[in-house]
Design an enzyme around this catalytic site. Structure first.
Site, short mmCIF file in Angstrom:
data_model
loop_
_atom_site.label_atom_id
_atom_site.label_comp_id
_atom_site.label_asym_id
_atom_site.label_seq_id
_atom_site.Cartn_x
_atom_site.Cartn_y
_atom_site.Cartn_z
N ASP A 1 0.83 -1.20 0.00
CA ASP A 1 0.00 0.00 0.00
C ASP A 1 0.86 1.25 0.00
O ASP A 1 2.01 1.25 0.44
CB ASP A 1 -0.97 0.01 1.19
CG ASP A 1 -0.27 0.05 2.54
OD1 ASP A 1 0.74 -0.67 2.71
OD2 ASP A 1 -0.73 0.79 3.43
N GLU B 1 0.00 -0.84 5.90
CA GLU B 1 1.09 -0.34 6.74
C GLU B 1 1.00 1.17 6.84
O GLU B 1 1.30 1.75 7.88
CB GLU B 1 2.44 -0.74 6.16
CG GLU B 1 3.63 -0.53 7.11
CD GLU B 1 4.21 0.88 7.06
OE1 GLU B 1 4.98 1.22 7.98
OE2 GLU B 1 3.92 1.63 6.11
#
Length: 391
Positions: A80, A145
């Site tokens: 991400d 994250e």
């Protein structure tokens, strides 16, 4: 175009803003499966914030090299990326990999799609040269994250711990370098502890302070003491623990009203010289000594962790030295990472990636000359660890 650069571009082209993986994990699983990796999806979270997680492991047993004490090295990363910000401010579309001035531009270029690509290609090269390795190799990848980090690595680690998975060494692909790939690695991170303090008073007219109790005035002496407190002196690996206020909310918006309460947000970044419990007790002692009427809620974002120089640090140092000639700097500075979760079950965790000057910025980029050396450092590290596993 090198395989590492090509895979980096393929990952950048997938707009994987947290928690949307945008197909990155499927792409990576297709690369890993032919190498003998068992790819397991451990997705988690509610439907409106579904997080994609991949645990992919290749056992030395595939080549008959497994022993009772076979060691495991894991690469941890996140697919991400943070939002792009105003797209019109980018010099090129953020999810269109673009070469310019010797750099590869795109959201996630340095944080951390180049690292993921570099490790995958490093594994391919390592296994081609060492078809019968003595160590297990694993990848732990998540699409959460940059966000809350609740249903990503944290969940996977809980599942791995529950089934007794052994992790010996972990490399987190965060962009740790400063000027050149390999000039700095993180061998630990500080803990993070946040608090929201609500100090209650009595609302009233500002012209009649004797009929009110101003919570801002009451809080200031306590806050001044907290700001001046020396929490610890740090140590050889960590700077002293810091306490910082981030937000203060008080008042009705009117200039003639004493507020009924004030809310203060603050955060500790703490070293291994302090504990979360000890810091909480010391804060409460200050607030109580000042006679405040208050509520205080705590959020522990992560414990500090530290990997002292040993097998993993030395293997990475040797790899960096052989590839770049640099004597890398060990550091624990900066924010938190998913290393804080992995360190709960893995005794040796370090972070190594490309330079981080452009991360989270408009026109995020990575220098082309930093990509191949990173792949080579990862490959050399695997070679060193494989030798240790067979010792």
């Amino acid at each position: 175009m090198s395989p590492t650069l090509l895979l980096t571009e393929q990952l950048i082209a997938r707009p994987s803003v947290t928690p949307d993986d945008a197909g990155c994990l499927d792409l990576l699983a297709r690369r890993l499966a032919p190498l003998g990796f068992a790819c397991e999806r451990l997705d988690s979270g509610p439907e409106n914030f579904r997080v994609s997680n991949l645990w992919s492991k290749r056992s030395a047993a595939l080549s008959g090299q497994a022993q009772a004490a076979t060691k495991t090295v894991v690469f941890a990363g996140h697919t991400d990326v943070v939002p792009t910000g105003p797209v019109e401010q980018w010099s090129s579309p953020p999810f269109t990999p673009t070469h310019r001035d010797g750099r590869l531009y795109g959201r996630g270029a340095s944080d951390m799609k180049a690292s993921i690509a570099a490790f995958v290609v490093a594994v391919e090269e390592f296994l081609a040269a060492t078809p019968d390795p003595r160590l297990d190799i694993a990848l732990l990848l998540t699409s959460d994250e940059e966000g809350p980090s609740v249903d990503g690595t944290k969940v996977v680690i809980e599942q791995l711990r529950a089934r007794g998975e052994r992790l010996d060494w972990c490399i987190v692909g965060e962009p740790t370098s400063v000027e050149q790939t390999g000039d700095m690695i993180k061998n630990g991170r500080r803990g993070t502890l946040s608090g929201r303090l609500t100090v209650r008073g009595v609302q009233g007219h500002i012209a009649y302070p004797q009929l009110a109790r101003n919570p801002i005035h009451q809080a200031v002496p306590a806050l001044t003491e907290l700001a001046a407190t020396v929490w610890d002196m740090g140590n050889a690996f960590f700077p002293p623990t810091s306490w910082q206020m981030s937000n203060i909310h008080g008042g009705t918006g009117a200039t003639n009203v004493i507020p009924g309460q004030v809310v203060i947000d603050f955060n500790f970044r703490f070293s291994t010289e302090s504990t979360a419990e000890g810091l909480q007790q010391r804060v409460h002692a200050v607030l109580d000594r000042h006679g405040l009427e208050y509520d205080l809620t705590w959020t522990l974002g992560g414990q500090p962790f530290l990997t002292t120089p040993g097998e993993l640090v030395q293997a990475v140092q040797q790899a960096i030295r052989a590839e770049t000639g640099l004597e890398t700097e060990l550091s624990t500075t900066g924010g938190t990472s998913d290393g804080r979760f992995i360190a709960q079950i893995c005794p040796q965790v370090i972070e190594l990636g490309p330079p981080n000057a452009s991360i989270h910025k408009i026109d995020e980029n990575v220098r082309l000359v930093d990509i191949e050396p990173l792949k080579n450092i990862y490959r050399r590290t695997l070679e060193h660890l494989n030798a240790l596993a067979g010792a």
